[in-house]
Design a protein around this motif. Sequence first.
Motif, mmCIF file in Angstrom:
data_model
loop_
_atom_site.group_PDB
_atom_site.id
_atom_site.type_symbol
_atom_site.label_atom_id
_atom_site.label_comp_id
_atom_site.label_asym_id
_atom_site.label_seq_id
_atom_site.Cartn_x
_atom_site.Cartn_y
_atom_site.Cartn_z
ATOM 1 N N GLY A 232 1.031 -1.303 -0.053
ATOM 2 C CA GLY A 232 0.255 0.268 -0.312
ATOM 3 C C GLY A 232 0.472 1.244 0.045
ATOM 4 O O GLY A 232 0.147 2.579 -0.036
ATOM 5 N N THR A 233 2.236 1.076 0.158
ATOM 6 C CA THR A 233 2.896 1.810 -0.185
ATOM 7 C C THR A 233 3.177 3.247 -1.359
ATOM 8 O O THR A 233 3.548 2.422 -2.520
ATOM 9 N N ILE A 234 2.781 4.276 -1.485
ATOM 10 C CA ILE A 234 2.691 5.091 -2.553
ATOM 11 C C ILE A 234 4.100 5.707 -2.478
ATOM 12 O O ILE A 234 4.566 6.241 -1.527
ATOM 13 N N VAL A 235 4.951 5.387 -3.549
ATOM 14 C CA VAL A 235 5.975 5.564 -3.903
ATOM 15 C C VAL A 235 5.525 6.944 -5.209
ATOM 16 O O VAL A 235 4.730 7.169 -6.006
ATOM 17 N N SER A 236 6.211 8.108 -5.147
ATOM 18 C CA SER A 236 6.355 9.413 -6.323
ATOM 19 C C SER A 236 7.818 9.622 -6.241
ATOM 20 O O SER A 236 8.473 9.861 -5.470
ATOM 21 N N GLY A 237 7.764 10.266 -7.617
ATOM 22 C CA GLY A 237 9.036 10.710 -8.241
ATOM 23 C C GLY A 237 8.575 11.948 -8.812
ATOM 24 O O GLY A 237 7.701 11.408 -10.015
ATOM 25 N N ASP A 238 9.205 13.597 -8.434
ATOM 26 C CA ASP A 238 9.208 14.506 -8.660
ATOM 27 C C ASP A 238 9.873 15.761 -9.847
ATOM 28 O O ASP A 238 11.209 15.029 -9.397
ATOM 29 N N SER A 239 9.754 16.673 -9.836
ATOM 30 C CA SER A 239 10.367 17.118 -10.767
ATOM 31 C C SER A 239 11.632 18.530 -10.205
ATOM 32 O O SER A 239 12.720 18.183 -10.703
ATOM 33 N N ARG A 240 11.453 17.394 -8.779
ATOM 34 C CA ARG A 240 12.631 17.981 -7.334
ATOM 35 C C ARG A 240 13.908 17.168 -7.995
ATOM 36 O O ARG A 240 15.044 17.004 -6.975
ATOM 37 N N GLY A 241 13.782 16.222 -8.029
ATOM 38 C CA GLY A 241 15.098 14.456 -8.732
ATOM 39 C C GLY A 241 14.573 13.813 -6.902
ATOM 40 O O GLY A 241 15.492 12.877 -6.724
ATOM 41 N N ARG A 242 13.934 14.353 -6.409
ATOM 42 C CA ARG A 242 13.425 13.205 -5.051
ATOM 43 C C ARG A 242 12.249 12.154 -5.421
ATOM 44 O O ARG A 242 11.243 12.561 -6.181
ATOM 45 N N VAL A 243 12.513 11.046 -4.678
ATOM 46 C CA VAL A 243 11.664 9.995 -4.481
ATOM 47 C C VAL A 243 11.112 10.086 -2.905
ATOM 48 O O VAL A 243 11.566 9.533 -1.920
ATOM 49 N N SER A 244 9.974 10.168 -2.829
ATOM 50 C CA SER A 244 9.698 10.023 -1.877
ATOM 51 C C SER A 244 8.237 8.392 -1.373
ATOM 52 O O SER A 244 7.779 7.721 -2.557
ATOM 53 N N PHE A 245 8.303 8.215 -0.583
ATOM 54 C CA PHE A 245 8.118 7.053 -0.177
ATOM 55 C C PHE A 245 6.737 7.289 0.810
ATOM 56 O O PHE A 245 7.542 7.800 2.614
ATOM 57 N N TRP A 246 5.760 7.544 1.512
ATOM 58 C CA TRP A 246 4.257 7.434 1.684
ATOM 59 C C TRP A 246 4.102 6.122 2.581
ATOM 60 O O TRP A 246 3.395 6.167 2.021
ATOM 61 N N ASN A 247 3.783 6.932 3.383
ATOM 62 C CA ASN A 247 2.761 6.141 4.298
ATOM 63 C C ASN A 247 1.264 6.006 4.334
ATOM 64 O O ASN A 247 0.775 7.126 3.851
ATOM 65 N N PRO A 248 0.671 4.856 3.674
ATOM 66 C CA PRO A 248 -0.725 5.359 2.698
ATOM 67 C C PRO A 248 -2.324 5.172 3.759
ATOM 68 O O PRO A 248 -3.007 5.793 3.706
ATOM 69 N N ASN A 249 -1.665 5.115 4.830
ATOM 70 C CA ASN A 249 -2.877 5.561 6.778
ATOM 71 C C ASN A 249 -2.768 6.448 6.634
ATOM 72 O O ASN A 249 -3.518 7.181 7.061
ATOM 73 N N MET A 250 -1.338 7.180 6.944
ATOM 74 C CA MET A 250 -1.165 9.056 8.091
ATOM 75 C C MET A 250 -0.729 9.229 6.636
ATOM 76 O O MET A 250 -1.615 10.529 6.939
ATOM 77 N N ARG A 251 -0.921 9.010 5.071
ATOM 78 C CA ARG A 251 -0.734 10.218 4.151
ATOM 79 C C ARG A 251 0.025 11.392 4.577
ATOM 80 O O ARG A 251 -0.054 12.034 4.410
ATOM 81 N N VAL A 252 2.084 10.707 4.780
ATOM 82 C CA VAL A 252 2.993 11.428 5.279
ATOM 83 C C VAL A 252 3.797 11.266 4.077
ATOM 84 O O VAL A 252 3.735 9.646 4.930
ATOM 85 N N ILE A 253 4.659 11.625 4.656
ATOM 86 C CA ILE A 253 6.314 11.210 3.678
ATOM 87 C C ILE A 253 7.416 10.367 5.013
ATOM 88 O O ILE A 253 7.404 10.854 5.761
ATOM 89 N N GLU A 254 6.979 9.507 4.126
ATOM 90 C CA GLU A 254 7.289 8.347 5.690
ATOM 91 C C GLU A 254 9.523 8.591 5.712
ATOM 92 O O GLU A 254 9.797 8.559 6.753
ATOM 93 N N GLN A 255 10.034 8.391 3.801
ATOM 94 C CA GLN A 255 10.947 8.576 4.108
ATOM 95 C C GLN A 255 11.341 8.837 2.237
ATOM 96 O O GLN A 255 10.235 9.110 1.588
ATOM 97 N N GLU A 256 12.436 10.176 2.056
ATOM 98 C CA GLU A 256 12.348 10.766 0.493
ATOM 99 C C GLU A 256 14.667 10.882 0.897
ATOM 100 O O GLU A 256 15.046 10.912 1.593
ATOM 101 N N PHE A 257 13.951 10.526 -0.751
ATOM 102 C CA PHE A 257 15.501 10.504 -1.042
ATOM 103 C C PHE A 257 16.064 11.398 -2.383
ATOM 104 O O PHE A 257 14.867 11.456 -3.205
ATOM 105 N N ARG A 258 17.432 12.134 -2.814
ATOM 106 C CA ARG A 258 17.367 12.650 -3.214
ATOM 107 C C ARG A 258 17.931 11.985 -4.315
ATOM 108 O O ARG A 258 19.357 11.601 -4.585
ATOM 109 N N ALA A 259 17.334 10.921 -4.829
ATOM 110 C CA ALA A 259 18.024 10.170 -5.827
ATOM 111 C C ALA A 259 18.689 10.198 -7.174
ATOM 112 O O ALA A 259 19.177 9.335 -7.180
ATOM 113 N N LEU A 260 18.015 11.652 -7.439
ATOM 114 C CA LEU A 260 18.971 11.730 -8.475
ATOM 115 C C LEU A 260 18.685 13.725 -8.861
ATOM 116 O O LEU A 260 18.830 14.273 -8.102
ATOM 117 N N GLY A 261 20.011 13.674 -9.768
ATOM 118 C CA GLY A 261 20.180 15.654 -9.470
ATOM 119 C C GLY A 261 18.988 16.722 -10.352
ATOM 120 O O GLY A 261 19.063 18.093 -10.766
#
Length: 867
Positions: A232-261
Amino acid sequence: MQVHRCRFVDYVPQPINAIEFAPSTSAYPYAAVGRANGDIELWRTKGNLVHEKTIPGMINGSLETLTWAHQTQLTQDDLEIFDTPKERADATTRLAESAPRLFSAGLNAVIIEWDLAKLVPKAAVDSYGGAVWCMATNHAQTRLAVGTEDGHIRIFDITNNALVYKSCFNKVNSRILSVAWSQDDKTIVTGSADSCVRIWDAATHAMSARMTLPKEGRDSTLVWSVVVLKSGTIVSGDSRGRVSFWNPNMRVIEQEFRALGADVLCLTADESGHTVFASGVDPKITQFKLLAGGSVAAESAINGAAGKKKLVIRPKKWQLAGFRRYHTHDVRAIAVSSHLDNDLIISGGTDTQVAYCQARPFPNENPHRQPCFPPLNSVIGVASEANLILQRQGNTLKLWALGKAEPASRSLADQMESGQALQVYQRQKDLLRMELKTKTNLLCSTISPSGSLIAASDAEGPKLYSVTYVDDSRSTVRVRRIGEFPPPDFVPDFSENLGAVQMRFTADETRLVIATAEGFVSVVDITGWKSKQFATVRRHCGHRTTESEVETDAGSNDVPTHPGLARHQAAVAVETRTITSMALSKDGEYIATSDSTGSIIVSQISGEQHIVVPQLGQGKKSEWPTSLAFDEKSQLVIPTSLNHLYVFDVAKNAFTDWSKQYSLAEMPHTYNMMADCVGGVTTNPEEPSCVYAYSASHITRIDLDMPPGPRGAVLNVHKRKQIEERIIAKVLEEKGEVDRRSEKQAKRKRKQSVGAQINGHAVMDVDRDADAPSMGDKAEAAANGAGEDVDADEPYKGKDWESTVVARLREAGIDADSPNNFRMTQRYQNLMHASFIDRNTMVVIERPWIDVAVTLPSAYHRHKYGA
């Protein structure tokens, strides 16, 4: 042998915008690769990654997203139709055995379902919301969610081969860039251009949550990609170069990484949901793994299942596990396969190359890169008599005349090294660039041996053109389309698809053989082309082997028609069956064709005989032909997807003795394990027993009268020569050193003999070798207890140095006592085509990667420390 090494062909490949694997429930191991111009390439993923066919896109078309669907369960409506358990079981079986469905969409606001056999649209509907940026199928394979330019999510019903608009969600004030379904299909997650990730209720169409990402500067954050994992974890990738892992119940970011430049354009996850891959404008592929108690979650689950049942709560965290750079430019698409025995990760983007490797050992696995042009069903044609090169791209045909070089005298030719250039006195000429008026990109093209006729086909049907020179300088040509072609009866009346997938002229240019997308192989008489008189001589139907097809073809009597034989082929095979290869024998007697099911049919051009070549491969290791060619003896040469080589004797209706003995078990290891498959075979009239098999990375000369040689032999002739020279030089150096030491020892012994003959106080002057020990040295050595002088070169006395060279060559993979067959050269890279235009005269066409890179836009610039 003289080789025309051509690099003037200016094929410009299209960027890759989408990659999707067929569902794991399907028996068809396909990967679809969508390019920016609308072309969709279908690649087989079982064994080697092999290009099978290309679905041509519409002219000025667009492709932004792809998705597959394969329904395996009955809907509620189906359960009401089928009353008994047996009826329901049979219906479920039919669904499971059916071919997967492929959908595409782009900026032209049309959603298209494609016919995988006929290579044309099967159904098309408007998106009702402008440009389509994203599309996803639910896990039940019954609904299609589409994200559009106007900010709506629209749902389409795809049950029971339908494609029907069903409903629309509430609008958001930005375009929908990404969409994904939850595992239970109850919610839909979208990413948009307003910095938001939204969760929607699939039943009520209401938005249940909106999660906002921070901005960097004044511009909104673009959520280019979203994925929902099994947990159920939601993973998003955005224009900041970051990959975010969202808690599906609390709807908040559990972990975030600067994956790309730079922007993260694509995300994908494996079937277990324990590994996620990301890539984008910064063209590195980054891997994230879920760790449980310090170890990989998947491994922890296996160990827990194997051990005693004990409730242990281990904290789970995502970790950036590694990254690799497989591309030079933006990576726009990435996909991971969980199909059958495959474990592949495939990526592509602006640099136009398909790169793939095993997903499990990532990032320690080096990638294999497929060429930027279609490796099979070559886009190149050669007029051997006129020395002309024909190239197709999109809906354009280009024609070149080969250059000419000063012939080398026989004495000079004997002294020339392999690869030495000849003096060119006439360069190649660009004769023609013709854009055809078609609705789709071209499916195939061919040129006659004399260069006077060109045939090309799009999805609507084949076209024939005449080519004439304007003046004596032969620097300008005039091309005219020939009317009344094709004859209306080249396909039967009930055939709705006229597109040709393969075409070949006979050597005498009296016939044109046309293979259509529906499996017909028609022989058309073109001797009266100047007066626009054409006639269909006969129609072969050997690939149409279902009972209904055989019955229908038997009732067709407009032209001599030769129905195929019903071979208990499942009806669902028709859904993906396309003729992929064709070859004509040199004597103009036989046509050989193969299709995507692996069937190979040999037919008579002027007769009704059909020969069905036995199925290739053994057991579960099924393989299919990647090309077909007749050798100088009219034997059919068949390279396969597993890099085996079969030779079929048409006259005897059996595989040759060479093929029976060597095709499966005795292929050299280097040839057998090449990452790219053979894309074509050509023959030299001067060598009737030899064939030349080529792929994008090598040309291999194979003598069919000789055994293949040792399995571990070095095949590359240039590498082989370097190894031989290095080993011979090393042995000669050792021999020279031994000879020098032996000569010194001989001098030393002669001096000792002379000294022993001196009596009394007589003195004799003796020339002493500078390196020889003096009498005083020997006395000192005796006083120190040294033993007798030992001859260090004793083991080398009488040594057979020639045998030493042979033994060391054998250790290096070069056996002088075995035949040197399968002689390979890898001098030519990104090889598009190779064929003989005369005796001992070959034309080789390359498309160097550096030439393609020049045409690409600027790549992402990485700032380096101190730069």
